[in-house]
Design a protein around this motif. Structure first.
Motif, PDB file in Angstrom:
ATOM      1  N   VAL A   1       0.858  -1.189   0.000  1.00  0.00           N
ATOM      2  CA  VAL A   1       0.000   0.000   0.000  1.00  0.00           C
ATOM      3  C   VAL A   1       0.896   1.242   0.000  1.00  0.00           C
ATOM      4  O   VAL A   1       1.784   1.371   0.837  1.00  0.00           O
ATOM      5  CB  VAL A   1      -0.928   0.020   1.239  1.00  0.00           C
ATOM      6  N   PHE A   2       0.635   2.130  -0.941  1.00  0.00           N
ATOM      7  CA  PHE A   2       1.460   3.331  -1.090  1.00  0.00           C
ATOM      8  C   PHE A   2       0.614   4.589  -1.010  1.00  0.00           C
ATOM      9  O   PHE A   2      -0.522   4.621  -1.475  1.00  0.00           O
ATOM     10  CB  PHE A   2       2.173   3.321  -2.452  1.00  0.00           C
ATOM     11  N   ASP A   3       1.197   5.632  -0.432  1.00  0.00           N
ATOM     12  CA  ASP A   3       0.648   6.974  -0.543  1.00  0.00           C
ATOM     13  C   ASP A   3       1.041   7.404  -1.961  1.00  0.00           C
ATOM     14  O   ASP A   3       2.223   7.374  -2.299  1.00  0.00           O
ATOM     15  CB  ASP A   3       1.306   7.875   0.505  1.00  0.00           C
ATOM     16  N   PRO A   4       0.087   7.787  -2.809  1.00  0.00           N
ATOM     17  CA  PRO A   4       0.405   8.111  -4.206  1.00  0.00           C
ATOM     18  C   PRO A   4       1.446   9.217  -4.382  1.00  0.00           C
ATOM     19  O   PRO A   4       2.085   9.301  -5.411  1.00  0.00           O
ATOM     20  CB  PRO A   4      -0.931   8.547  -4.801  1.00  0.00           C
ATOM     21  N   GLU A   5       1.624  10.050  -3.361  1.00  0.00           N
ATOM     22  CA  GLU A   5       2.571  11.159  -3.483  1.00  0.00           C
ATOM     23  C   GLU A   5       3.978  10.781  -3.033  1.00  0.00           C
ATOM     24  O   GLU A   5       4.915  11.545  -3.212  1.00  0.00           O
ATOM     25  CB  GLU A   5       2.063  12.349  -2.679  1.00  0.00           C
ATOM     26  N   ILE A   6       4.132   9.608  -2.411  1.00  0.00           N
ATOM     27  CA  ILE A   6       5.433   9.219  -1.858  1.00  0.00           C
ATOM     28  C   ILE A   6       5.753   7.800  -2.348  1.00  0.00           C
ATOM     29  O   ILE A   6       4.944   6.892  -2.159  1.00  0.00           O
ATOM     30  CB  ILE A   6       5.401   9.243  -0.310  1.00  0.00           C
ATOM     31  N   PRO A   7       6.917   7.580  -2.954  1.00  0.00           N
ATOM     32  CA  PRO A   7       7.226   6.268  -3.529  1.00  0.00           C
ATOM     33  C   PRO A   7       7.711   5.228  -2.514  1.00  0.00           C
ATOM     34  O   PRO A   7       8.580   4.429  -2.805  1.00  0.00           O
ATOM     35  CB  PRO A   7       8.326   6.602  -4.544  1.00  0.00           C
ATOM     36  N   VAL A   8       7.151   5.256  -1.293  1.00  0.00           N
ATOM     37  CA  VAL A   8       7.513   4.300  -0.249  1.00  0.00           C
ATOM     38  C   VAL A   8       6.213   3.790   0.351  1.00  0.00           C
ATOM     39  O   VAL A   8       5.258   4.558   0.518  1.00  0.00           O
ATOM     40  CB  VAL A   8       8.393   4.973   0.838  1.00  0.00           C
ATOM     41  N   ASN A   9       6.182   2.498   0.698  1.00  0.00           N
ATOM     42  CA  ASN A   9       4.947   1.930   1.242  1.00  0.00           C
ATOM     43  C   ASN A   9       4.639   2.470   2.642  1.00  0.00           C
ATOM     44  O   ASN A   9       5.527   2.965   3.338  1.00  0.00           O
ATOM     45  CB  ASN A   9       5.026   0.393   1.239  1.00  0.00           C
TER      46      ASN A   9
ATOM     47  N   GLU B   1      15.348   2.107   5.396  1.00  0.00           N
ATOM     48  CA  GLU B   1      15.198   1.929   3.954  1.00  0.00           C
ATOM     49  C   GLU B   1      14.386   3.074   3.343  1.00  0.00           C
ATOM     50  O   GLU B   1      14.728   3.601   2.285  1.00  0.00           O
ATOM     51  CB  GLU B   1      14.524   0.590   3.632  1.00  0.00           C
ATOM     52  N   ALA B   2      13.312   3.460   4.029  1.00  0.00           N
ATOM     53  CA  ALA B   2      12.472   4.550   3.524  1.00  0.00           C
ATOM     54  C   ALA B   2      13.245   5.869   3.513  1.00  0.00           C
ATOM     55  O   ALA B   2      13.165   6.637   2.558  1.00  0.00           O
ATOM     56  CB  ALA B   2      11.205   4.682   4.375  1.00  0.00           C
ATOM     57  N   LYS B   3      14.017   6.106   4.576  1.00  0.00           N
ATOM     58  CA  LYS B   3      14.805   7.343   4.640  1.00  0.00           C
ATOM     59  C   LYS B   3      15.833   7.376   3.509  1.00  0.00           C
ATOM     60  O   LYS B   3      16.042   8.419   2.887  1.00  0.00           O
ATOM     61  CB  LYS B   3      15.501   7.461   6.003  1.00  0.00           C
ATOM     62  N   LEU B   4      16.458   6.232   3.240  1.00  0.00           N
ATOM     63  CA  LEU B   4      17.410   6.165   2.136  1.00  0.00           C
ATOM     64  C   LEU B   4      16.724   6.421   0.804  1.00  0.00           C
ATOM     65  O   LEU B   4      17.206   7.205  -0.018  1.00  0.00           O
ATOM     66  CB  LEU B   4      18.061   4.773   2.090  1.00  0.00           C
ATOM     67  N   GLU B   5      15.576   5.764   0.600  1.00  0.00           N
ATOM     68  CA  GLU B   5      14.815   5.893  -0.643  1.00  0.00           C
ATOM     69  C   GLU B   5      14.445   7.337  -0.926  1.00  0.00           C
ATOM     70  O   GLU B   5      14.488   7.816  -2.057  1.00  0.00           O
ATOM     71  CB  GLU B   5      13.549   5.028  -0.548  1.00  0.00           C
ATOM     72  N   LEU B   6      14.085   8.066   0.126  1.00  0.00           N
ATOM     73  CA  LEU B   6      13.632   9.442  -0.037  1.00  0.00           C
ATOM     74  C   LEU B   6      14.754  10.466   0.128  1.00  0.00           C
ATOM     75  O   LEU B   6      14.518  11.656   0.075  1.00  0.00           O
ATOM     76  CB  LEU B   6      12.494   9.743   0.961  1.00  0.00           C
ATOM     77  N   GLY B   7      15.969   9.972   0.371  1.00  0.00           N
ATOM     78  CA  GLY B   7      17.114  10.879   0.469  1.00  0.00           C
ATOM     79  C   GLY B   7      17.228  11.616   1.777  1.00  0.00           C
ATOM     80  O   GLY B   7      17.808  12.705   1.830  1.00  0.00           O
ATOM     81  N   PHE B   8      16.691  11.041   2.859  1.00  0.00           N
ATOM     82  CA  PHE B   8      16.786  11.690   4.159  1.00  0.00           C
ATOM     83  C   PHE B   8      18.012  11.255   4.946  1.00  0.00           C
ATOM     84  O   PHE B   8      18.234  11.726   6.048  1.00  0.00           O
ATOM     85  CB  PHE B   8      15.529  11.432   4.992  1.00  0.00           C
ATOM     86  N   LEU B   9      18.816  10.342   4.411  1.00  0.00           N
ATOM     87  CA  LEU B   9      20.039   9.896   5.113  1.00  0.00           C
ATOM     88  C   LEU B   9      21.263  10.355   4.360  1.00  0.00           C
ATOM     89  O   LEU B   9      21.272  10.478   3.182  1.00  0.00           O
ATOM     90  CB  LEU B   9      20.064   8.379   5.261  1.00  0.00           C
TER      91      LEU B   9
END
Length: 105
Positions: A19-27, A97-105
């Motif tokens: 399940v994904f938020d359509p605005e964010i490419p992370v489940n 993993e989500a932080k990496l995916e979104l560039g927060f790390l």
């Protein structure tokens, strides 16, 4: 050698990761939006979750998606999704993993 048993909780978590938020490419699970998974003896599941923002325009779609995906599991009779904004969601709730995916790390 013992067989690996996939628990109902594991199956629920796997479904939540689809399940994904359509605005964010992370489940939603790795985003940290799922606060609690309660599994009753009778196959009733309660998911307590939040959204990234209280005014999320797709809130109804996300809740419906969670409910429908959890109810496809054979051991689940019913799934109730409870939305809460207490505590409010923050970026710190995301998995590494989500932080990496979104560039927060």
């Amino acid at each position: 050698m013992s067989e690996t048993t996939i628990t109902l909780r594991d199956q629920i978590e796997a479904q939540l990761r689809t399940v994904f938020d359509p605005e964010i490419p992370v489940n939603i699970y790795d985003l940290g939006l799922v606060y609690e998974i309660s599994i009753g003896d009778n196959g009733n599941v309660k998911i307590t979750m939040t959204l990234t923002a209280p005014g999320c325009p797709v809130a109804g779609d996300i809740v419906r998606d969670v409910q429908e995906k959890i109810e496809t599991l054979p051991e689940v009779m019913d799934c109730h999704v409870q939305l809460t904004f207490d505590p409010p969601w923050t970026k710190e709730m995301m998995s590494e993993e989500a932080k990496l995916e979104l560039g927060f790390l």
